[in-house]
Design a protein around this motif. Sequence first.
Motif, PDB file in Angstrom:
ATOM      1  N   GLU A  23      50.136-155.535 -53.052  1.00  0.00           N
ATOM      2  CA  GLU A  23      49.458-156.297 -54.102  1.00  0.00           C
ATOM      3  C   GLU A  23      47.943-156.129 -54.031  1.00  0.00           C
ATOM      4  O   GLU A  23      47.277-155.945 -55.042  1.00  0.00           O
ATOM      5  N   ARG A  24      47.402-156.192 -52.822  1.00  0.00           N
ATOM      6  CA  ARG A  24      45.953-156.024 -52.659  1.00  0.00           C
ATOM      7  C   ARG A  24      45.528-154.600 -52.984  1.00  0.00           C
ATOM      8  O   ARG A  24      44.486-154.384 -53.599  1.00  0.00           O
ATOM      9  N   LYS A  25      46.337-153.627 -52.576  1.00  0.00           N
ATOM     10  CA  LYS A  25      46.006-152.241 -52.888  1.00  0.00           C
ATOM     11  C   LYS A  25      46.000-152.034 -54.396  1.00  0.00           C
ATOM     12  O   LYS A  25      45.126-151.349 -54.939  1.00  0.00           O
ATOM     13  N   MET A  26      46.962-152.625 -55.091  1.00  0.00           N
ATOM     14  CA  MET A  26      47.011-152.504 -56.558  1.00  0.00           C
ATOM     15  C   MET A  26      45.758-153.119 -57.194  1.00  0.00           C
ATOM     16  O   MET A  26      45.199-152.566 -58.142  1.00  0.00           O
ATOM     17  N   LEU A  27      45.314-154.251 -56.680  1.00  0.00           N
ATOM     18  CA  LEU A  27      44.097-154.873 -57.205  1.00  0.00           C
ATOM     19  C   LEU A  27      42.894-153.950 -57.014  1.00  0.00           C
ATOM     20  O   LEU A  27      42.071-153.792 -57.920  1.00  0.00           O
ATOM     21  N   LEU A  28      42.807-153.349 -55.835  1.00  0.00           N
ATOM     22  CA  LEU A  28      41.711-152.418 -55.555  1.00  0.00           C
ATOM     23  C   LEU A  28      41.811-151.171 -56.435  1.00  0.00           C
ATOM     24  O   LEU A  28      40.799-150.682 -56.947  1.00  0.00           O
ATOM     25  N   GLU A  29      43.015-150.657 -56.625  1.00  0.00           N
ATOM     26  CA  GLU A  29      43.194-149.477 -57.476  1.00  0.00           C
ATOM     27  C   GLU A  29      42.815-149.774 -58.924  1.00  0.00           C
ATOM     28  O   GLU A  29      42.155-148.966 -59.580  1.00  0.00           O
ATOM     29  N   ARG A  30      43.223-150.927 -59.410  1.00  0.00           N
ATOM     30  CA  ARG A  30      42.858-151.314 -60.787  1.00  0.00           C
ATOM     31  C   ARG A  30      41.353-151.463 -60.937  1.00  0.00           C
ATOM     32  O   ARG A  30      40.775-151.070 -61.952  1.00  0.00           O
ATOM     33  N   ALA A  31      40.717-152.044 -59.938  1.00  0.00           N
ATOM     34  CA  ALA A  31      39.260-152.179 -59.966  1.00  0.00           C
ATOM     35  C   ALA A  31      38.603-150.811 -59.981  1.00  0.00           C
ATOM     36  O   ALA A  31      37.653-150.566 -60.745  1.00  0.00           O
ATOM     37  N   ALA A  32      39.100-149.894 -59.157  1.00  0.00           N
ATOM     38  CA  ALA A  32      38.533-148.541 -59.099  1.00  0.00           C
ATOM     39  C   ALA A  32      38.701-147.823 -60.435  1.00  0.00           C
ATOM     40  O   ALA A  32      37.776-147.142 -60.901  1.00  0.00           O
ATOM     41  N   ILE A  33      39.856-147.978 -61.063  1.00  0.00           N
ATOM     42  CA  ILE A  33      40.094-147.363 -62.373  1.00  0.00           C
ATOM     43  C   ILE A  33      39.130-147.929 -63.402  1.00  0.00           C
ATOM     44  O   ILE A  33      38.526-147.194 -64.189  1.00  0.00           O
ATOM     45  N   ASP A  34      38.960-149.237 -63.402  1.00  0.00           N
ATOM     46  CA  ASP A  34      38.048-149.892 -64.353  1.00  0.00           C
ATOM     47  C   ASP A  34      36.607-149.412 -64.143  1.00  0.00           C
ATOM     48  O   ASP A  34      35.905-149.084 -65.099  1.00  0.00           O
ATOM     49  N   ILE A  35      36.174-149.363 -62.894  1.00  0.00           N
ATOM     50  CA  ILE A  35      34.815-148.905 -62.582  1.00  0.00           C
ATOM     51  C   ILE A  35      34.652-147.444 -63.002  1.00  0.00           C
ATOM     52  O   ILE A  35      33.640-147.074 -63.607  1.00  0.00           O
ATOM     53  N   SER A  36      35.651-146.630 -62.686  1.00  0.00           N
ATOM     54  CA  SER A  36      35.601-145.203 -63.045  1.00  0.00           C
ATOM     55  C   SER A  36      35.490-145.023 -64.549  1.00  0.00           C
ATOM     56  O   SER A  36      34.691-144.214 -65.037  1.00  0.00           O
ATOM     57  N   THR A  56      39.538-146.982 -52.007  1.00  0.00           N
ATOM     58  CA  THR A  56      38.892-147.143 -50.704  1.00  0.00           C
ATOM     59  C   THR A  56      37.374-147.279 -50.842  1.00  0.00           C
ATOM     60  O   THR A  56      36.738-147.943 -50.017  1.00  0.00           O
ATOM     61  N   ASP A  57      36.799-146.673 -51.887  1.00  0.00           N
ATOM     62  CA  ASP A  57      35.363-146.849 -52.146  1.00  0.00           C
ATOM     63  C   ASP A  57      35.068-148.319 -52.457  1.00  0.00           C
ATOM     64  O   ASP A  57      34.069-148.883 -51.992  1.00  0.00           O
ATOM     65  N   VAL A  58      35.944-148.938 -53.244  1.00  0.00           N
ATOM     66  CA  VAL A  58      35.774-150.356 -53.591  1.00  0.00           C
ATOM     67  C   VAL A  58      35.908-151.213 -52.336  1.00  0.00           C
ATOM     68  O   VAL A  58      35.093-152.112 -52.092  1.00  0.00           O
ATOM     69  N   ALA A  59      36.913-150.927 -51.509  1.00  0.00           N
ATOM     70  CA  ALA A  59      37.114-151.691 -50.277  1.00  0.00           C
ATOM     71  C   ALA A  59      35.912-151.553 -49.344  1.00  0.00           C
ATOM     72  O   ALA A  59      35.435-152.546 -48.784  1.00  0.00           O
ATOM     73  N   ASN A  60      35.401-150.335 -49.197  1.00  0.00           N
ATOM     74  CA  ASN A  60      34.237-150.131 -48.325  1.00  0.00           C
ATOM     75  C   ASN A  60      32.996-150.822 -48.864  1.00  0.00           C
ATOM     76  O   ASN A  60      32.197-151.375 -48.097  1.00  0.00           O
ATOM     77  N   TYR A  61      32.827-150.828 -50.190  1.00  0.00           N
ATOM     78  CA  TYR A  61      31.703-151.546 -50.791  1.00  0.00           C
ATOM     79  C   TYR A  61      31.803-153.034 -50.448  1.00  0.00           C
ATOM     80  O   TYR A  61      30.808-153.671 -50.093  1.00  0.00           O
ATOM     81  N   MET A  62      33.014-153.563 -50.569  1.00  0.00           N
ATOM     82  CA  MET A  62      33.210-154.980 -50.254  1.00  0.00           C
ATOM     83  C   MET A  62      32.844-155.272 -48.804  1.00  0.00           C
ATOM     84  O   MET A  62      32.176-156.268 -48.519  1.00  0.00           O
TER      85      MET A  62
END
Length: 70
Positions: A17-30, A40-46
């Motif tokens: 579930e958390r990975k999906m949230l991060l993936e969706r965030a990355a897609i939106d940012i991209s 993983t870029d989003v997770a590292n930023y956090m």
Amino acid sequence: MSLGMANEYTSLRVSKERKMLLERAAIDISYKTGTSIKWTDVANYMFDHMLSDAVKDLKNSTDIKSALKK
């Protein structure tokens, strides 16, 4: 932020579930920036930008076990 650890990595276990949230965030940012971003870029930023706030919150928690389970 550079922590002086050139190309030294480890893994972090996260729920699907958390990975999906991060993936969706990355897609939106991209999509919005036109730059390819990985989850993983989003997770590292956090980690780099929000860790100190998390530490403060947890230190001030009256129920640390419940706070960590959310």
